[in-house]
Design a protein around this motif. Structure first.
Motif, PDB file in Angstrom:
ATOM      1  N   TYR A  87       0.788  -1.227   0.000  1.00 17.67           N
ATOM      2  CA  TYR A  87       0.000   0.000   0.000  1.00 17.67           C
ATOM      3  C   TYR A  87       0.823   1.282   0.000  1.00 17.67           C
ATOM      4  CZ  TYR A  87       0.929   1.022   4.939  1.00 17.67           C
ATOM      5  OH  TYR A  87       1.540   1.350   6.128  1.00 17.67           O
ATOM      6  N   PHE A  88       2.151   1.190   0.224  1.00 22.30           N
ATOM      7  CA  PHE A  88       2.913   2.433   0.407  1.00 22.30           C
ATOM      8  C   PHE A  88       4.395   2.141   0.239  1.00 22.30           C
ATOM      9  CE2 PHE A  88       5.022   5.362   3.549  1.00 22.30           C
ATOM     10  CZ  PHE A  88       4.680   6.566   2.954  1.00 22.30           C
ATOM     11  N   TRP A  89       5.158   3.132  -0.217  1.00 23.34           N
ATOM     12  CA  TRP A  89       6.616   3.028  -0.195  1.00 23.34           C
ATOM     13  C   TRP A  89       7.196   4.328   0.332  1.00 23.34           C
ATOM     14  CZ3 TRP A  89       9.353   6.570  -3.041  1.00 23.34           C
ATOM     15  CH2 TRP A  89       8.714   7.155  -4.146  1.00 23.34           C
ATOM     16  N   PHE A  90       8.463   4.240   0.769  1.00 26.51           N
ATOM     17  CA  PHE A  90       9.117   5.407   1.355  1.00 26.51           C
ATOM     18  C   PHE A  90      10.572   5.468   0.911  1.00 26.51           C
ATOM     19  CE2 PHE A  90      11.586   7.350   4.871  1.00 26.51           C
ATOM     20  CZ  PHE A  90      11.065   8.630   4.780  1.00 26.51           C
ATOM     21  N   ALA A  91      11.114   6.682   0.851  1.00 27.57           N
ATOM     22  CA  ALA A  91      12.522   6.986   0.559  1.00 27.57           C
ATOM     23  C   ALA A  91      12.832   6.868  -0.930  1.00 27.57           C
ATOM     24  CB  ALA A  91      13.480   6.134   1.386  1.00 27.57           C
ATOM     25  N   ASN A  92      12.715   5.677  -1.491  1.00 26.43           N
ATOM     26  CA  ASN A  92      12.856   5.469  -2.932  1.00 26.43           C
ATOM     27  C   ASN A  92      11.889   4.382  -3.357  1.00 26.43           C
ATOM     28  OD1 ASN A  92      14.924   6.972  -4.611  1.00 26.43           O
ATOM     29  ND2 ASN A  92      16.170   6.529  -2.792  1.00 26.43           N
ATOM     30  N   ASN A  93      11.372   4.510  -4.565  1.00 26.20           N
ATOM     31  CA  ASN A  93      10.382   3.550  -5.051  1.00 26.20           C
ATOM     32  C   ASN A  93      11.023   2.171  -5.237  1.00 26.20           C
ATOM     33  OD1 ASN A  93       8.350   2.139  -6.369  1.00 26.20           O
ATOM     34  ND2 ASN A  93       7.782   3.859  -7.675  1.00 26.20           N
ATOM     35  N   PRO A  94      10.524   1.138  -4.540  1.00 25.07           N
ATOM     36  CA  PRO A  94      11.117  -0.200  -4.670  1.00 25.07           C
ATOM     37  C   PRO A  94      10.559  -1.014  -5.836  1.00 25.07           C
ATOM     38  CG  PRO A  94       9.443  -0.234  -2.974  1.00 25.07           C
ATOM     39  CD  PRO A  94       9.491   1.178  -3.492  1.00 25.07           C
ATOM     40  N   ALA A  95       9.796  -0.391  -6.734  1.00 26.39           N
ATOM     41  CA  ALA A  95       9.170  -1.123  -7.841  1.00 26.39           C
ATOM     42  C   ALA A  95      10.186  -1.993  -8.571  1.00 26.39           C
ATOM     43  CB  ALA A  95       8.521  -0.149  -8.822  1.00 26.39           C
ATOM     44  N   GLY A  96       9.846  -3.262  -8.775  1.00 27.50           N
ATOM     45  CA  GLY A  96      10.696  -4.197  -9.498  1.00 27.50           C
ATOM     46  C   GLY A  96      11.731  -4.909  -8.648  1.00 27.50           C
ATOM     47  N   ARG A  97      11.942  -4.476  -7.420  1.00 22.93           N
ATOM     48  CA  ARG A  97      12.935  -5.135  -6.558  1.00 22.93           C
ATOM     49  C   ARG A  97      12.375  -6.481  -6.109  1.00 22.93           C
ATOM     50  NH1 ARG A  97      17.050  -2.001  -4.624  1.00 22.93           N
ATOM     51  NH2 ARG A  97      17.280  -3.214  -2.712  1.00 22.93           N
ATOM     52  N   PRO A  98      13.126  -7.576  -6.334  1.00 27.21           N
ATOM     53  CA  PRO A  98      12.624  -8.895  -5.927  1.00 27.21           C
ATOM     54  C   PRO A  98      12.674  -9.065  -4.408  1.00 27.21           C
ATOM     55  CG  PRO A  98      14.827  -9.096  -6.813  1.00 27.21           C
ATOM     56  CD  PRO A  98      14.422  -7.666  -7.020  1.00 27.21           C
ATOM     57  N   LEU A  99      11.586  -9.531  -3.835  1.00 24.31           N
ATOM     58  CA  LEU A  99      11.527  -9.846  -2.411  1.00 24.31           C
ATOM     59  C   LEU A  99      11.498 -11.357  -2.252  1.00 24.31           C
ATOM     60  CD1 LEU A  99       9.023  -7.191  -1.007  1.00 24.31           C
ATOM     61  CD2 LEU A  99      11.484  -7.002  -1.445  1.00 24.31           C
ATOM     62  N   ASN A 100      12.462 -11.877  -1.492  1.00 24.92           N
ATOM     63  CA  ASN A 100      12.603 -13.324  -1.315  1.00 24.92           C
ATOM     64  C   ASN A 100      11.844 -13.815  -0.094  1.00 24.92           C
ATOM     65  OD1 ASN A 100      14.256 -13.813  -3.555  1.00 24.92           O
ATOM     66  ND2 ASN A 100      16.092 -13.202  -2.447  1.00 24.92           N
ATOM     67  N   LEU A 101      11.358 -15.049  -0.219  1.00 31.15           N
ATOM     68  CA  LEU A 101      10.595 -15.703   0.836  1.00 31.15           C
ATOM     69  C   LEU A 101      11.440 -16.850   1.388  1.00 31.15           C
ATOM     70  CD1 LEU A 101       7.656 -14.816   1.463  1.00 31.15           C
ATOM     71  CD2 LEU A 101       6.884 -16.853   0.254  1.00 31.15           C
TER      72      LEU A 101
ATOM     73  N   SER B 255       9.361 -12.628  -5.651  1.00 29.34           N
ATOM     74  CA  SER B 255       8.399 -11.883  -6.463  1.00 29.34           C
ATOM     75  C   SER B 255       8.816 -10.429  -6.482  1.00 29.34           C
ATOM     76  CB  SER B 255       6.995 -12.040  -5.871  1.00 29.34           C
ATOM     77  OG  SER B 255       6.027 -11.398  -6.674  1.00 29.34           O
ATOM     78  N   PRO B 256       8.651  -9.723  -7.618  1.00 23.65           N
ATOM     79  CA  PRO B 256       9.048  -8.305  -7.682  1.00 23.65           C
ATOM     80  C   PRO B 256       7.986  -7.400  -7.062  1.00 23.65           C
ATOM     81  CG  PRO B 256       8.220  -9.019  -9.815  1.00 23.65           C
ATOM     82  CD  PRO B 256       8.235 -10.236  -8.942  1.00 23.65           C
ATOM     83  N   VAL B 257       8.438  -6.332  -6.427  1.00 22.50           N
ATOM     84  CA  VAL B 257       7.506  -5.332  -5.908  1.00 22.50           C
ATOM     85  C   VAL B 257       6.736  -4.734  -7.081  1.00 22.50           C
ATOM     86  CG1 VAL B 257       7.315  -3.143  -4.670  1.00 22.50           C
ATOM     87  CG2 VAL B 257       9.035  -4.832  -3.975  1.00 22.50           C
ATOM     88  N   PRO B 258       5.420  -4.604  -6.984  1.00 22.79           N
ATOM     89  CA  PRO B 258       4.632  -4.059  -8.104  1.00 22.79           C
ATOM     90  C   PRO B 258       5.043  -2.633  -8.466  1.00 22.79           C
ATOM     91  CG  PRO B 258       3.199  -5.129  -6.492  1.00 22.79           C
ATOM     92  CD  PRO B 258       4.565  -5.045  -5.872  1.00 22.79           C
ATOM     93  N   SER B 259       4.645  -2.220  -9.651  1.00 25.71           N
ATOM     94  CA  SER B 259       4.994  -0.882 -10.136  1.00 25.71           C
ATOM     95  C   SER B 259       4.155   0.202  -9.474  1.00 25.71           C
ATOM     96  CB  SER B 259       4.804  -0.803 -11.652  1.00 25.71           C
ATOM     97  OG  SER B 259       3.468  -1.127 -12.004  1.00 25.71           O
ATOM     98  N   SER B 260       3.020  -0.187  -8.885  1.00 28.53           N
ATOM     99  CA  SER B 260       2.146   0.776  -8.227  1.00 28.53           C
ATOM    100  C   SER B 260       1.735   0.241  -6.858  1.00 28.53           C
ATOM    101  CB  SER B 260       0.877   1.030  -9.066  1.00 28.53           C
ATOM    102  OG  SER B 260       1.200   1.493 -10.354  1.00 28.53           O
ATOM    103  N   THR B 261       1.398   1.146  -5.951  1.00 27.07           N
ATOM    104  CA  THR B 261       0.845   0.731  -4.663  1.00 27.07           C
ATOM    105  C   THR B 261      -0.639   0.406  -4.833  1.00 27.07           C
ATOM    106  OG1 THR B 261       0.388   3.048  -4.107  1.00 27.07           O
ATOM    107  CG2 THR B 261       2.486   2.110  -3.363  1.00 27.07           C
ATOM    108  N   GLY B 262      -1.250  -0.100  -3.763  1.00 23.08           N
ATOM    109  CA  GLY B 262      -2.661  -0.485  -3.836  1.00 23.08           C
ATOM    110  C   GLY B 262      -2.866  -1.770  -4.599  1.00 23.08           C
TER     111      GLY B 262
END
Length: 629
Positions: A110-124, A152-159
């Motif tokens: 729902y939100f990002w801060f400091a710099n947009n993390p769009a596309g950054r892969p988050l590992n589980l 999975s990559p962080v989406p390009s948009s929040t929400g």
């Protein structure tokens, strides 16, 4: 012959069509039944624990009650910046022979801060040791597998719902091949500078519709009990609830079964059942008593006669009377950026902890004062709440920081008080409250005891000091911003006094806004607004200073702007004044606004006057250039 041929062919075609149609209907029916079975073999689980562990800003702090989680890479300009999310699901009810065709894990981004993390892969990573959200911190975090099971990559948009495919992982867990204590979500993508991208996700504490969930599809899935009823309205522990409130709640079922509910409601901690087997998630208890605590709970039942009981909730209704006071003084005192500077005319206030990264003092505190002298000693004061509107933060999010309220012990005024001339205050706080997780919310302190002492003359009333006593010890100290009375009546600080035998006080003097310059013969619109301490409806009277007035207009709700237009026929300077009257006839003092209908020689420079009105800071510069005082 030809007719017979046509007839035979028609009959044949008809038979074929009927047969084919029947086959199509049968196929469609089979398809629907197959998909009904497929849909019935889906289970949705929600987290039993979800939190985040924060290395840089609280390695010993558990955050299981937060309504959000953060994921941040470990490497800023130096290592040690990591923030990871932890989630856990209970899949112990699945038999070992369950065959999983699909399993997907979802988080609401729902939100990002400091710099947009769009596309950054988050590992589980699969967690392999026990933990719970109430106690997990960076320092006591659970162990986890050395290799990620999904990314999975962080989406390009929040929400948007972010998802991970965990089919193989869940199948192995259900088959008993792997221990399972949930997953850890990590940003392993190197950053290497300041302002590391942060991705924010919702937790189960935020509400039913945004809970993290695990969707499992397969064969021979078990029937699971309904989820625990949640999202009560009124909220658990709510106070000042309207006496004609209607109860609402949310609930759903892992197997998507339709649910029915039993409602328990009453005045004790063992409330009686008042409704059985209803399908609605709404209950109307009728008109309730003032100042009374009520208890309620919900039991949910699925179609297999399996039930889940919700927790015991409680709320307290409003009191017969409410008085809302605006402050006489509200300001902030700033140690690092102006210890000799008064800030009583600002439309905001700041609270900041005293310690930065170099051990220097950076403290910024709020001072606030109300006049309660009009409340008689025989008034019954049941509850008093001090409210500040939190609208912005800066440098670092202060969410969760405790803000303490200290009673001030000698007098002060917003026009003159500074850090170096600040008043003395009590050594122990009167009340504490936490900065909300989101801006656009009110922070509230219970100051009933203090105000009762003020009214009874047991303590001198000089207001309160608001401080952030949490240690920071680094740069970019969190700052919480609040609105002052100079901003507006509706978002300025207020003191809500609840009880009975409270006198009716007059409304505040109206604020008048609109054009300060104009042309004779043209119509101009002005806004009038006041605030009534009891929240009563208001009438307004406007004197246009040209031997005309509006008469009493209204009624308007307290705090709601009234608009009215007027035309001045003659050029000159006018002083508009307005007063408010409540429904009991109490009238406010006058509010004023001076305007000018310019002389003919100025009319040709109308655009210039409008420019000065919109840019008032230019006028002092022009005066200096022209040598005017």
């Amino acid at each position: 012959m030809k007719k017979n041929y046509i007839l035979k062919r028609s009959v044949t075609v008809g038979i074929i069509i009927l047969f084919f149609g029947a086959s199509v209907v049968s196929s469609v029916d089979d398809y629907v039944k197959k998909n009904e079975k497929l849909n019935s073999d889906i289970i949705t689980l929600t987290t039993i624990d979800d939190t985040f562990i924060d290395q840089p800003a609280g390695p010993n702090l558990p955050r299981g009650d937060y309504d959000y989680m953060i994921v941040e890479n470990a490497y800023g300009a130096t290592p040690g910046w990591e923030i990871d999310a932890l989630v856990k699901f209970d899949i112990s009810a699945f038999p070992n022979n369950t065959i999983i065709s699909s399993a997907r894990f979802y988080l609401y981004y729902y939100f990002w801060f400091a710099n947009n993390p769009a596309g950054r892969p988050l590992n589980l990573y699969r967690i392999i040791s026990s933990w719970d959200e109430e106690t997990a911190t960076w320092y006591n975090q659970p162990s986890y597998a050395s290799q990620p099971c999904a990314n999975s990559p962080v989406p390009s948009s929040t929400g948007i719902w972010m998802e991970w495919d965990v089919t193989n992982e869940v199948q192995n867990i259900i088959s008993g091949q792997e221990d399972f204590y949930g997953w850890k979500i990590v940003d392993d993508n190197y950053w290497g500078w300041y302002d590391i991208p942060q991705a924010f996700f919702r937790t189960k504490e935020f509400g039913y519709n945004f809970r993290p969930y695990l969707e499992i599809q397969g064969d021979n899935l078990p029937n699971l009990p309904p989820f625990e009823p949640g999202d009560p309205d009124p909220e658990d522990g709510a106070i000042l609830v309207n006496i004609d409130t209607i109860l609402n709640w949310d609930c759903d079922d892992p197997n998507s079964d339709p649910l029915t509910y039993d409602v328990y409601f009453g005045l004790t901690t063992s409330p009686s059942k008042v409704v059985s087997n209803q399908s609605d998630t709404v209950y109307n208890p009728g008109i309730l008593e003032y100042g009374t605590t009520y208890y309620w709970k919900i039991v949910a039942w699925d179609t297999q006669n399996v039930s889940t009981s919700g927790p015991l909730w409680e709320f307290t209704t409003e009191y017969p009377q409410k008085l809302t006071l605006c402050p006489t003084d509200d300001t902030f005192i700033d140690q690092p950026a102006g210890p000799d500077l008064p800030r009583g005319d600002y439309d905001y206030m700041i609270v900041q902890n005293k310690y930065g990264g170099d051990g220097s003092f950076y403290e910024i505190d709020v001072l606030i004062k109300f006049d309660v002298s009009s409340i008689p000693t025989n008034a019954t004061i049941s509850l008093v709440i001090l409210k500040l509107y939190y609208y912005m933060w800066y440098a670092n999010n202060p969410s969760g920081n405790a803000l303490n309220l200290y009673r001030i012990t000698n007098n002060w005024y917003e026009e003159t008080v500074t850090w170096n001339s600040q008043p003395s205050y009590a050594s122990q706080p009167s009340a504490g409250s936490s900065v909300p997780s989101s801006t656009g919310m009110w922070v509230e302190w219970d100051v009933t005891e203090d105000v009762q002492d003020f009214i009874d003359d047991l303590q001198v009333n000089c207001g309160w000091k608001v401080t952030d006593d949490n240690y920071w010890g680094w740069y970019d100290i969190p700052q919480a911003f609040f609105r002052t009375k100079e901003y507006s009546y509706s978002l300025g600080p207020c003191l809500e006094i609840h009880g009975s035998n409270i006198p009716n006080l007059p409304p505040m003097p109206p604020l008048i806004t609109g054009n300060a310059f104009g042309k004779p013969g043209e119509s101009y619109v002005y806004s009038i607004v006041s605030n009534d301490p009891e929240g009563s409806e208001l009438y307004y009277f406007v004197d246009w200073d040209d031997e005309s007035n509006s008469g009493w207009i209204g009624p308007y709700d307290s705090g709601v702007v009234a608009t009215i237009s007027h035309t001045w026929d003659e050029k000159g300077t006018y002083e508009i004044k307005a007063k408010a009257k409540d429904i009991l006839g109490e009238e406010s003092d006058w509010g004023y606004l001076e305007i000018s209908m310019p002389m003919n020689q100025l009319s040709q420079n109308w655009w210039f006057l409008q420019f000065l009105q919109n840019h008032p800071w230019i006028l002092p510069i022009l005066r200096q250039i022209l040598g005017l005082k």
